[in-house]
Design an enzyme around this catalytic site. Sequence first.
Site, PDB file in Angstrom:
ATOM      1  N   GLU A  59       0.845  -1.322   0.110  1.00 51.28           N
ATOM      2  CA  GLU A  59      -0.064   0.013   0.012  1.00 51.28           C
ATOM      3  C   GLU A  59       0.791   1.342  -0.097  1.00 51.28           C
ATOM      4  O   GLU A  59       0.635   2.379  -0.672  1.00 51.28           O
ATOM      5  CB  GLU A  59      -0.981   0.111   1.205  1.00 51.28           C
ATOM      6  N   CYS A  88      -2.266  -2.687   7.223  1.00 49.91           N
ATOM      7  CA  CYS A  88      -1.686  -2.824   8.565  1.00 49.91           C
ATOM      8  C   CYS A  88      -1.884  -1.336   9.154  1.00 49.91           C
ATOM      9  O   CYS A  88      -2.232  -0.535   8.428  1.00 49.91           O
ATOM     10  CB  CYS A  88      -0.373  -3.127   8.655  1.00 49.91           C
TER      11      CYS A  88
END
Length: 142
Positions: A59, A88
């Site tokens: 990401e 996360c």
Amino acid sequence: MNLPAQWPALVAASRTARQLAYAPYSRYQVGAAALGSDGTIFTGCNVENASYGLTICAERVAVCTAVAAGQQALKAVCISLSGVPVPCGACRQFLFEFNPDMAILLDNLQGEPEQPPECILLSDLLPRGFRLAKTDRPGSLG
Ligand code: THU
């Protein structure tokens, strides 16, 4: 949360990016694709390191790819992996910087083929992300 119209292209880009993952330690491949406000798609994969803590998630690589290409306004980010594809905590904060209300597409490769991915708001994953007032003053300690 409604899927963005470009979701099929976003998922395809994220899955392709996943195949480029550098994950010799975990063997866990993750792909990501960020949708810019002008419709451009930027991709990322996880990049691991022998010093484990230096590993960068897919990401964050996708967001950095977008910013390095001049795109700072992101509408959505898709995450592709085999399992439960939630970003996360560190990535949630990193995504928050570029749009606290962006759509997050969760593409589980173990899911039903051809099924649209789940779509949730980043603000639901990170309700009170850290913000700092932006300044024009270079080097300001604030
Ligand atoms: N990983 C990501 O790329 N994104 C996440 O949101 C969670 C974890 C990567 C980091 C590492 O290379 C591997 O998955 C196992 O943790």
